[in-house]
Design an enzyme around this catalytic site. Structure first.
Site, PDB file in Angstrom:
ATOM      1  N   HIS A 193       0.887  -1.175  -0.006  1.00 19.34           N
ATOM      2  CA  HIS A 193      -0.222  -0.003   0.076  1.00 19.34           C
ATOM      3  C   HIS A 193       0.705   1.278   0.001  1.00 19.34           C
ATOM      4  O   HIS A 193       0.320   2.445  -0.338  1.00 19.34           O
ATOM      5  CB  HIS A 193      -1.083   0.093   1.386  1.00 19.34           C
ATOM      6  CG  HIS A 193      -2.173   0.386   1.098  1.00 19.34           C
ATOM      7  ND1 HIS A 193      -2.944   0.539  -0.354  1.00 19.34           N
ATOM      8  CD2 HIS A 193      -3.331   0.807   1.983  1.00 19.34           C
ATOM      9  CE1 HIS A 193      -4.173   0.916  -0.090  1.00 19.34           C
ATOM     10  NE2 HIS A 193      -4.382   1.017   1.053  1.00 19.34           N
TER      11      HIS A 193
ATOM     12  N   ASN B  43      -7.066   6.079   3.509  1.00 20.54           N
ATOM     13  CA  ASN B  43      -8.252   6.626   3.378  1.00 20.54           C
ATOM     14  C   ASN B  43      -8.711   8.194   3.823  1.00 20.54           C
ATOM     15  O   ASN B  43      -9.798   8.612   3.394  1.00 20.54           O
ATOM     16  CB  ASN B  43      -9.454   5.557   4.008  1.00 20.54           C
ATOM     17  CG  ASN B  43      -9.221   5.749   5.566  1.00 20.54           C
ATOM     18  OD1 ASN B  43      -8.143   6.390   6.170  1.00 20.54           O
ATOM     19  ND2 ASN B  43      -9.989   5.145   6.462  1.00 20.54           N
TER      20      ASN B  43
ATOM     21  N   ASP C  46      -0.776   2.139  -5.380  1.00 27.33           N
ATOM     22  CA  ASP C  46      -0.891   0.913  -5.791  1.00 27.33           C
ATOM     23  C   ASP C  46      -1.994   0.485  -6.364  1.00 27.33           C
ATOM     24  O   ASP C  46      -3.038   1.078  -6.473  1.00 27.33           O
ATOM     25  CB  ASP C  46      -0.787   0.116  -4.347  1.00 27.33           C
ATOM     26  CG  ASP C  46      -1.955   0.525  -3.484  1.00 27.33           C
ATOM     27  OD1 ASP C  46      -2.167   1.675  -2.879  1.00 27.33           O
ATOM     28  OD2 ASP C  46      -2.711  -0.680  -3.073  1.00 27.33           O
TER      29      ASP C  46
ATOM     30  N   ASN D 207      -9.489   3.397  -1.725  1.00 29.63           N
ATOM     31  CA  ASN D 207      -9.995   4.368  -0.537  1.00 29.63           C
ATOM     32  C   ASN D 207      -9.072   5.682  -0.604  1.00 29.63           C
ATOM     33  O   ASN D 207      -9.564   6.740  -0.343  1.00 29.63           O
ATOM     34  CB  ASN D 207      -9.956   3.977   0.886  1.00 29.63           C
ATOM     35  CG  ASN D 207     -10.807   2.858   1.074  1.00 29.63           C
ATOM     36  OD1 ASN D 207     -11.900   2.932   0.276  1.00 29.63           O
ATOM     37  ND2 ASN D 207     -10.614   2.030   1.898  1.00 29.63           N
TER      38      ASN D 207
END
Length: 193
Positions: free
Chosen positions: A22, A73, A98, A119
């Protein structure tokens, strides 16, 4: 509006997430800052680590490199603050992130599009009011078997991936720099192979 570009690497803050899939966007921005010889510095009011650089040699193209201090997020808040502070329009924003739907190491550049369940992208769209910005998608591949994608993106790269990650991040940094220096169409033609 400024003629500078804003290149934001999405990820999660802190050492726990540093080597995870991530955080590949943050890895790309770290490399760009290292190449430019301008370390990222914490800017509390902008909620991000930031470096003002020139990309592409001398005199180069002006760019602001940034990594939000927030979790993925909530990335949109710092992106909106940075764009407003530096007076950068969405057409001069590059978000590096990513991408589950691309094989590991694949780089794809595109303008606009949906959030595809990401997100970080959803947050950016909500806070800047548009999805019409450049995305540099770095493939991390799909999770094996029935592994939850949310768990997969927070795992470190596999042993095999670790052998190639530096090379692939280097190529993604080249692609981001090409967008800033030569424009999106040129970069797409050279890196979307």
């Amino acid at each position: 509006m400024s003629d500078a570009w804003l290149v934001v690497g999405l990820g999660n803050p802190g050492p726990t997430y540093a080597g995870t899939r991530h955080n590949v966007g943050a890895m790309v921005v770290d490399l760009l800052a290292e190449r430019a010889g301008s370390p990222l510095k914490s800017q509390r009011k902008l909620r991000a680590d930031v470096a003002e650089v020139r990309l592409g040699g001398v005199p180069g193209s002006r760019a602001v490199l940034a990594k939000p201090h927030t979790y993925m997020n909530e990335s949109g808040g710092p992106v909106a603050l940075l764009a407003d502070f530096y007076k950068i329009a969405p057409d001069h924003l590059v978000v590096v992130h990513d991408e589950l739907d691309l094989p590991f190491g694949t780089v794809r550049l595109k303008l606009g599009g949906g959030d595809n369940g990401h997100n970080g992208l959803r947050s950016v769209r909500a806070r800047i009011g548009t999805g019409d910005y450049c995305r540099l998608r770095f493939g991390i591949g799909r999770p094996p078997g029935r592994m939850d994608p949310a768990a997969y993106v927070l795992k470190p790269f596999s042993t095999v991936e670790k052998r190639d990650i530096e090379l692939e991040v280097d190529r993604a940094a080249d692609a981001a720099e090409a967008v800033v220096v030569d424009g999106l169409i040129y970069a797409q033609n050279h890196y979307n192979g």
